[in-house]
Motif scaffolding. Structure first.
Motif, short mmCIF file in Angstrom:
data_model
loop_
_atom_site.label_atom_id
_atom_site.label_comp_id
_atom_site.label_asym_id
_atom_site.label_seq_id
_atom_site.Cartn_x
_atom_site.Cartn_y
_atom_site.Cartn_z
N ASN A 160 0.83 -1.20 0.00
CA ASN A 160 0.00 0.00 0.00
C ASN A 160 0.88 1.26 0.00
O ASN A 160 0.78 2.10 0.89
CB ASN A 160 -0.94 -0.02 1.21
N PRO A 161 1.74 1.39 -0.99
CA PRO A 161 2.73 2.48 -0.99
C PRO A 161 2.09 3.81 -1.31
O PRO A 161 0.98 3.88 -1.84
CB PRO A 161 3.69 2.06 -2.10
N LYS A 162 2.80 4.89 -0.99
CA LYS A 162 2.32 6.23 -1.34
C LYS A 162 2.53 6.50 -2.83
O LYS A 162 1.81 7.26 -3.44
CB LYS A 162 3.09 7.28 -0.52
N LEU A 163 3.55 5.83 -3.38
CA LEU A 163 3.92 6.09 -4.76
C LEU A 163 4.26 4.78 -5.46
O LEU A 163 4.95 3.93 -4.88
CB LEU A 163 5.16 7.01 -4.80
N ILE A 164 3.81 4.65 -6.69
CA ILE A 164 4.28 3.55 -7.54
C ILE A 164 5.00 4.15 -8.73
O ILE A 164 4.51 5.09 -9.37
CB ILE A 164 3.14 2.62 -7.98
N ILE A 165 6.19 3.62 -8.99
CA ILE A 165 7.01 4.07 -10.10
C ILE A 165 7.09 2.93 -11.10
O ILE A 165 7.50 1.82 -10.75
CB ILE A 165 8.42 4.41 -9.57
N ALA A 166 6.67 3.18 -12.32
CA ALA A 166 6.65 2.11 -13.32
C ALA A 166 7.47 2.53 -14.53
O ALA A 166 7.15 3.53 -15.18
CB ALA A 166 5.22 1.80 -13.72
N ASP A 167 8.53 1.79 -14.80
CA ASP A 167 9.43 2.10 -15.93
C ASP A 167 9.11 1.16 -17.08
O ASP A 167 9.42 -0.02 -17.01
CB ASP A 167 10.89 1.96 -15.48
N GLU A 168 8.46 1.66 -18.11
CA GLU A 168 8.05 0.86 -19.28
C GLU A 168 7.31 -0.42 -18.85
O GLU A 168 7.68 -1.51 -19.27
CB GLU A 168 9.29 0.46 -20.11
N PRO A 169 6.25 -0.29 -18.05
CA PRO A 169 5.62 -1.49 -17.49
C PRO A 169 4.92 -2.36 -18.53
O PRO A 169 4.66 -3.53 -18.27
CB PRO A 169 4.60 -0.94 -16.49
N THR A 170 4.63 -1.79 -19.68
CA THR A 170 3.94 -2.59 -20.71
C THR A 170 4.87 -2.88 -21.88
O THR A 170 4.43 -3.38 -22.91
CB THR A 170 2.69 -1.85 -21.23
N GLY A 171 6.16 -2.59 -21.70
CA GLY A 171 7.11 -2.72 -22.79
C GLY A 171 7.18 -4.11 -23.41
O GLY A 171 7.42 -4.24 -24.61
N ASN A 172 6.95 -5.14 -22.60
CA ASN A 172 7.04 -6.51 -23.11
C ASN A 172 5.68 -7.16 -23.29
O ASN A 172 5.60 -8.38 -23.43
CB ASN A 172 7.85 -7.38 -22.13
N LEU A 173 4.60 -6.37 -23.24
CA LEU A 173 3.27 -6.97 -23.20
C LEU A 173 2.46 -6.68 -24.46
O LEU A 173 2.65 -5.65 -25.11
CB LEU A 173 2.49 -6.44 -21.99
N ASP A 174 1.54 -7.61 -24.76
CA ASP A 174 0.62 -7.36 -25.87
C ASP A 174 -0.50 -6.43 -25.40
O ASP A 174 -0.55 -6.04 -24.24
CB ASP A 174 0.07 -8.68 -26.42
#
Ligand SMILES: Nc1ncnc2c1ncn2[C@@H]1O[C@H](COP(=O)(O)OP(=O)(O)O)[C@@H](O)[C@H]1O
Ligand SMILES: [Mg+2]
Length: 221
Positions: A160-174
């Motif tokens: 339950n973090p205050k912040l989520i950091i996502a670096d290219e989270p869909t880069g490998n996904l369809d």
């Protein structure tokens, strides 16, 4: 005031000569989703590493929850990094030899916290939410790319973090799996977590929040 992060005139140089970030301003409120676009090599990961307290900045000002984050004192922010910030990377960064459940619980195993009954219930609820209950005890090495990214997201959410950091989270996904990821972040944000998503895919949209382009070491709205 619901501002979680305020960054002013941020500069970062690795070699003392070239400034990868050069006078960047950024702010994000609790529950807001910000999308950052930019060409490869423009400094997106550099920016996320600084926001995520993984790397120092060279000059400027960074406020996290109204606390001044001083560069060169990163070790003193261990607690914030461990408990207030969740990370989701393109490369998933899961432990292949462990089960789905143990990967999700990794933030707690790593910090030596007790795995309480309510935590176990939270894992089950998350797995249910992501349609992955049947994979709970499967080793991560057996999962597809989309399933792995969902595990990485659950691992980020469980604290339950205050912040989520996502670096290219869909880069490998369809497309279908990307849509699941987008949906998951929208739901997290509704519960008050701020989300910063970096992507080079200009078609990725959350329908809400601010959109920036990182160019010339600065963010442009
Ligand atoms: N640890 C490092 N040491 C030296 N240069 C780096 C380091 N990390 C990134 N850079 C350089 O900083 C620039 C921005 O990199 P990066 O933030 O990874 O860009 P992006 O994530 O947008 O592709 C690149 O020119 C890269 O070579
Ligand atoms: Mg990058």
């Amino acid at each position: 005031m619901s501002e979680l992060i305020k960054i002013s005139n941020l500069k970062k140089t690795y070699d003392g000569i070239r400034y990868v970030l050069n006078g960047l301003d950024f702010s994000i409120d609790k529950g807001e989703i910000s999308t950052i676009l930019g060409a490869s090599g423009c400094g997106k990961s550099t920016f996320l590493n600084i926001v995520g307290l993984l790397d120092n900045y060279s000059s400027g000002e960074y406020l996290f929850c109204n606390d001044i984050i001083k560069p060169k004192k990163l070790n003193s922010y261990y607690r914030q990094r461990a408990m207030d910030i969740g990370f989701v990377f393109q490369a998933y960064c899961l432990i292949d030899s462990l089960s789905v459940k143990d990967n999700i619980l990794m933030p707690f195993l790593y910090s030596g916290s007790d795995i309480t009954g309510s935590l176990k219930e939270n894992v089950n609820a998350l797995l249910d939410n992501f349609n992955m209950s049947s994979l709970k005890n499967k080793r991560v090495s057996f999962l597809s790319g989309g399933e792995r990214q969902r595990v990485a997201i659950m691992r980020a959410i469980i604290k339950n973090p205050k912040l989520i950091i996502a670096d290219e989270p869909t880069g490998n996904l369809d497309e279908a799996n990307s849509a699941l990821v987008v949906n998951a972040f929208q739901n997290i944000a509704k519960k008050g977590t701020a989300v910063i998503v970096v992507t080079h895919n200009k078609y990725l949209s959350f329908g809400v929040g601010r959109r920036y382009t990182l160019e010339g070491g600065k963010l442009h709205q």
